[in-house]
Enzyme design. Structure first.
Site, PDB file in Angstrom:
ATOM      1  N   SER A  38      33.730  48.804  36.830  1.00 59.78           N
ATOM      2  CA  SER A  38      33.830  49.807  37.945  1.00 59.78           C
ATOM      3  C   SER A  38      32.929  50.912  37.582  1.00 59.78           C
ATOM      4  CB  SER A  38      35.426  50.270  37.677  1.00 59.78           C
ATOM      5  OG  SER A  38      35.451  51.256  39.041  1.00 59.78           O
ATOM      6  N   HIS A  51      32.366  46.513  40.713  1.00 59.80           N
ATOM      7  CA  HIS A  51      33.348  47.020  41.276  1.00 59.80           C
ATOM      8  C   HIS A  51      33.402  48.208  41.715  1.00 59.80           C
ATOM      9  CE1 HIS A  51      37.822  46.748  42.307  1.00 59.80           C
ATOM     10  NE2 HIS A  51      37.788  47.841  41.881  1.00 59.80           N
ATOM     11  N   ASP A 102      35.381  51.496  43.496  1.00 57.66           N
ATOM     12  CA  ASP A 102      36.778  52.004  43.713  1.00 57.66           C
ATOM     13  C   ASP A 102      36.626  53.354  44.763  1.00 57.66           C
ATOM     14  OD1 ASP A 102      38.874  50.582  42.132  1.00 57.66           O
ATOM     15  OD2 ASP A 102      37.702  51.265  40.584  1.00 57.66           O
ATOM     16  N   MET A 133      38.270  56.149  47.133  1.00 59.30           N
ATOM     17  CA  MET A 133      39.432  56.955  47.223  1.00 59.30           C
ATOM     18  C   MET A 133      39.151  58.060  48.257  1.00 59.30           C
ATOM     19  SD  MET A 133      40.275  57.307  43.016  1.00 59.30           S
ATOM     20  CE  MET A 133      40.169  55.874  41.793  1.00 59.30           C
ATOM     21  N   HIS A 165      37.324  48.162  46.670  1.00 57.66           N
ATOM     22  CA  HIS A 165      38.705  48.230  46.543  1.00 57.66           C
ATOM     23  C   HIS A 165      39.040  49.437  47.399  1.00 57.66           C
ATOM     24  CE1 HIS A 165      42.452  49.274  43.842  1.00 57.66           C
ATOM     25  NE2 HIS A 165      42.546  49.175  44.988  1.00 57.66           N
ATOM     26  N   MET A 219      41.168  52.418  48.462  1.00 58.60           N
ATOM     27  CA  MET A 219      42.339  52.991  48.076  1.00 58.60           C
ATOM     28  C   MET A 219      42.462  54.298  49.253  1.00 58.60           C
ATOM     29  SD  MET A 219      42.711  52.996  43.914  1.00 58.60           S
ATOM     30  CE  MET A 219      40.796  52.964  43.932  1.00 58.60           C
ATOM     31  N   MET A 221      47.450  45.855  40.602  1.00 60.52           N
ATOM     32  CA  MET A 221      47.316  47.305  39.870  1.00 60.52           C
ATOM     33  C   MET A 221      47.845  47.236  38.774  1.00 60.52           C
ATOM     34  SD  MET A 221      44.619  48.951  41.614  1.00 60.52           S
ATOM     35  CE  MET A 221      45.116  50.379  40.558  1.00 60.52           C
ATOM     36  N   GLY A 250      44.377  55.745  41.694  1.00 58.05           N
ATOM     37  CA  GLY A 250      43.967  57.260  41.897  1.00 58.05           C
ATOM     38  C   GLY A 250      43.104  58.053  40.797  1.00 58.05           C
ATOM     39  N   GLY A 288      40.603  55.927  33.639  1.00 54.99           N
ATOM     40  CA  GLY A 288      41.035  56.287  32.192  1.00 54.99           C
ATOM     41  C   GLY A 288      42.322  56.179  32.089  1.00 54.99           C
ATOM     42  N   ASP A 316      43.223  45.541  37.627  1.00 54.61           N
ATOM     43  CA  ASP A 316      42.495  46.886  37.692  1.00 54.61           C
ATOM     44  C   ASP A 316      43.392  47.996  37.016  1.00 54.61           C
ATOM     45  OD1 ASP A 316      41.007  48.892  38.228  1.00 54.61           O
ATOM     46  OD2 ASP A 316      40.550  48.647  40.525  1.00 54.61           O
ATOM     47  N   GLY A 319      43.276  50.486  32.992  1.00 53.22           N
ATOM     48  CA  GLY A 319      43.590  50.312  31.666  1.00 53.22           C
ATOM     49  C   GLY A 319      43.138  49.260  30.867  1.00 53.22           C
ATOM     50  N   GLY A 375      36.717  50.094  33.880  1.00 54.66           N
ATOM     51  CA  GLY A 375      35.814  51.210  34.061  1.00 54.66           C
ATOM     52  C   GLY A 375      35.366  52.007  32.886  1.00 54.66           C
ATOM     53  N   SER A 376      36.136  52.797  32.413  1.00 51.95           N
ATOM     54  CA  SER A 376      36.077  53.916  31.360  1.00 51.95           C
ATOM     55  C   SER A 376      35.908  52.934  30.179  1.00 51.95           C
ATOM     56  CB  SER A 376      37.234  54.732  31.175  1.00 51.95           C
ATOM     57  OG  SER A 376      38.546  54.082  31.003  1.00 51.95           O
TER      58      SER A 376
END
Length: 218
Positions: free
Chosen positions: A7, A32, A34, A36, A65, A67, A136, A141, A144, A174, A176, A196-197
């Site tokens: 991501s 990916h 995200d 927002m 994605h 959101m 999810m 939102g 991390g 998606d 954690g 992601g992170s």
């Protein structure tokens, strides 16, 4: 085949092309994105312009994605920017069949995302029409966050739903996902792993990408 989808929410956007190349050469399957809007979720990320920049940087599928509120208004913009798949939130879209059909008519694969508090059973009547069910594993939102512990059960429920409805959607997770939690999602039955992170917040992005790809390829 299991799919690793880094991501770019956690990437260094000032060096986006380079960051995408690093994960692409190290085993990433999708990129990916995200999106927002500060309304459906409290954070604001980026829009079609960054997706277009990502499109220019890779031939990998772009998995978008949304959101955001009123996603129907922006479907065409994101597909024109280069999205290969778009997932919208069950909690936001009123006429979900219509939205799924519109995404497909515009030439992209269609997905439905569900928040951690939304029962898997709520999407039973739409799954035969979708390509992706995005479960999810954190509250959407922010990047991390920690993997929510009941996510494994929910992924297993999605697997059972796919079987009971004779559907063939991919189960995407998606939130954690890292080298400690990806095996849990894999064992539960996930097909697509958004990280992601867990990839980009590392000194050695290629090594971390390869490590995660190897875990899901076993």
């Amino acid at each position: 085949m299991k799919i690793l989808a880094p991501s770019i929410l956690s990437a260094d956007l000032s060096n986006l092309a380079q960051q995408i190349r690093l994960v692409e050469m190290s085993g990433a399957d999708w990129i990916h994105c995200d999106i927002m809007d500060g309304h459906f979720v409290p954070n604001i990320s980026f829009g079609p312009i960054v997706v277009e920049a990502a499109r220019k940087s890779t031939k990998l599928p772009l998995d978008v994605h949304l959101m955001i509120e009123n996603p129907d208004k922006y479907l065409e913009d994101f597909i024109k920017a280069g999205a290969n798949s778009i997932s919208v939130h069950f909690e936001e879209v009123i006429h979900l069949n219509r939205t799924i059909n519109k995404i497909k008519e515009l030439g992209a694969k269609a997905g439905v995302a569900i928040n951690p508090s939304t029962p898997i059973s709520f999407v039973k009547d739409i799954v035969e029409y979708i390509d992706i069910l995005l479960v999810m594993t954190v509250n959407p939102g922010f990047g991390g966050q920690s993997f929510i512990s009941n996510s494994e059960r929910r992924i297993k429920e999605a697997v059972e739903l796919r079987k009971s409805t004779s559907s063939n959607f991919l189960i995407e997770v998606d939130g954690g996902i890292n080298n400690k939690t990806i095996s849990k999602a894999l064992s539960a039955g996930s097909d697509v792993f958004v990280v992601g992170s867990g990839i980009f917040n590392n000194d050695n992005i290629p090594a971390k990408t390869t490590e995660l790809k190897n875990i899901i390829s076993l």
